[in-house]
Design an enzyme around this catalytic site. Sequence first.
Site, mmCIF file in Angstrom:
data_model
loop_
_atom_site.group_PDB
_atom_site.id
_atom_site.type_symbol
_atom_site.label_atom_id
_atom_site.label_comp_id
_atom_site.label_asym_id
_atom_site.label_seq_id
_atom_site.Cartn_x
_atom_site.Cartn_y
_atom_site.Cartn_z
ATOM 1 N N SER A 65 23.525 9.209 31.874
ATOM 2 C CA SER A 65 22.842 9.422 30.604
ATOM 3 C C SER A 65 23.675 10.168 29.580
ATOM 4 O O SER A 65 23.231 10.363 28.454
ATOM 5 C CB SER A 65 21.524 10.168 30.832
ATOM 6 O OG SER A 65 21.783 11.382 31.500
ATOM 7 N N HIS A 105 22.115 17.373 29.530
ATOM 8 C CA HIS A 105 21.915 16.668 28.268
ATOM 9 C C HIS A 105 22.289 17.561 27.109
ATOM 10 O O HIS A 105 22.639 18.720 27.290
ATOM 11 C CB HIS A 105 20.447 16.233 28.135
ATOM 12 C CG HIS A 105 20.129 15.012 28.939
ATOM 13 N ND1 HIS A 105 18.854 14.539 29.119
ATOM 14 C CD2 HIS A 105 20.922 14.148 29.621
ATOM 15 C CE1 HIS A 105 18.887 13.451 29.867
ATOM 16 N NE2 HIS A 105 20.142 13.199 30.188
ATOM 17 N N ASP A 131 14.187 13.828 25.575
ATOM 18 C CA ASP A 131 13.812 14.075 26.965
ATOM 19 C C ASP A 131 12.353 14.411 27.184
ATOM 20 O O ASP A 131 11.990 14.799 28.290
ATOM 21 C CB ASP A 131 14.664 15.224 27.513
ATOM 22 C CG ASP A 131 16.098 14.801 27.695
ATOM 23 O OD1 ASP A 131 16.942 15.690 27.869
ATOM 24 O OD2 ASP A 131 16.371 13.586 27.670
#
EC number: 3.4.21.89
Lengths: 189, 149
Positions: A65, A105, A131
Site C-alpha cells: 500500500s 502509511h 484509512d
Amino acid sequence: WPRSGGIRGGAAMDLFGDLRRMNKRQLYYQVLNFAMIVSSALMIWKGLIVITGSESPIVVVLSGSMEPAFHRGDLLFLTNFHDDPIRAGEIVVFKVEGRDIPIVHRVIKVHEKGNGNIKFLTKGDNNEVDDRGLYKEGQNWLEKKDVVGRARGFLPYVGMVTIIMNDYPKFKYALLAVMGAYVLLKRES
Amino acid sequence: LRKNVEDFTGPRERSDLGFVIFDITADILNGKNGLQTFWNKNTLIIFDWNVKQLFLYLSAEYSTKNNALNQVVLWDKIMLRGDNPRLSLKDMKSKYFFFDDGNGLKGNRNITLTLSWNVVPNAGILPLVTGSGHVSVPFPDTYETTKSY
C-alpha cells in the site's frame, strides 16, 4: 582438544566423531557461549527500544500500500520521540486498537489543539481512499497513542527473510536447526 | 515556486469544506554530482544516485478556533527518478476533500499553502523537505451554495 588416534574419512565423520568425544564441560561451555550471544542480541534490541522511544524500532513492510516507495519485505527504522509533532506528509507506523498488525502509511490530515491533543488521518500512497475503513468501527481519527513510530530510514528487501519465515515455518525450523548445530559444534581454536 | 488560487467554501453536514484551485510551477533540478546534501531546506533537491523518488504534496496549514494547528494535504504526486523535474500545473483541483474539523474555514484569512516533498532513497534516511515559497490564501466570509466546482 586432544585427538585420539585414528584416521577418519570425510568431514561428516569428523563432525560426529567430535560430537561423541566432546565432554560435558565443553558442551556447557558451548551452551554458555550461545546464551551469551542471544543475551547480547536481546540487549541490543532493548537498547534500540530505549534510544528510539519506539516499542518496535525496526519493522518489515507487509503490504504494497505504499508502493512505489516501499515494497513488501522492505525494512523501516522508526523513532518515536515524545516531543516530535505529527505533521502532514510524515510516514507513520500505527496499530489499530485491538489489532496486532502495524500499518505503514502517510499522514494526510492533522488537527492539533492548543493543549497538544492531536488527531490525524492516514492514507497509503498506493491506495485510492484514506484509512478510515481500516480504523476501528466508529473511529475517524488516529491519536498519538496509536503510533508505533515515524519512519526515518529504510533498507530495501532485507525484511524478506522475516516474511519467508512467517509464510513457510519449515524454513524457519530448518534455519534454527542449522544455526543450533553450528553454534554447538563450532570449535574455538 | 508560485501558486495562484481562487476559492469558495461550502458546508457539508457540520464541517466546512473548502475548494481551492491552484497552479503549481516548480523546478526540481537534477544534480550534476551526487555529493550535495538534500536535507537543507534552502538547497535545491537533487535526484542523485540514491534518490528513488520524491513524494510531493501540497498542504494547507491554518489555525481555527477549534484547533491551534490544522494541516490538510490537498494534492500529491509521485515523481520518480527520470521523470520530468519541472512541474507546471495550472488550474488544478484539489485531489482530496478539504474538510475542516469544524467550521473554521469560513472567514479564515490565513490559509498557507506549501509544497513539500518526502525524499525516498534507494536505501537510507527518509527526509521531509519543505519547498521555499508558499502562498497565503483567505477564505471568504460566506458560504457558496452554487455547485460550480
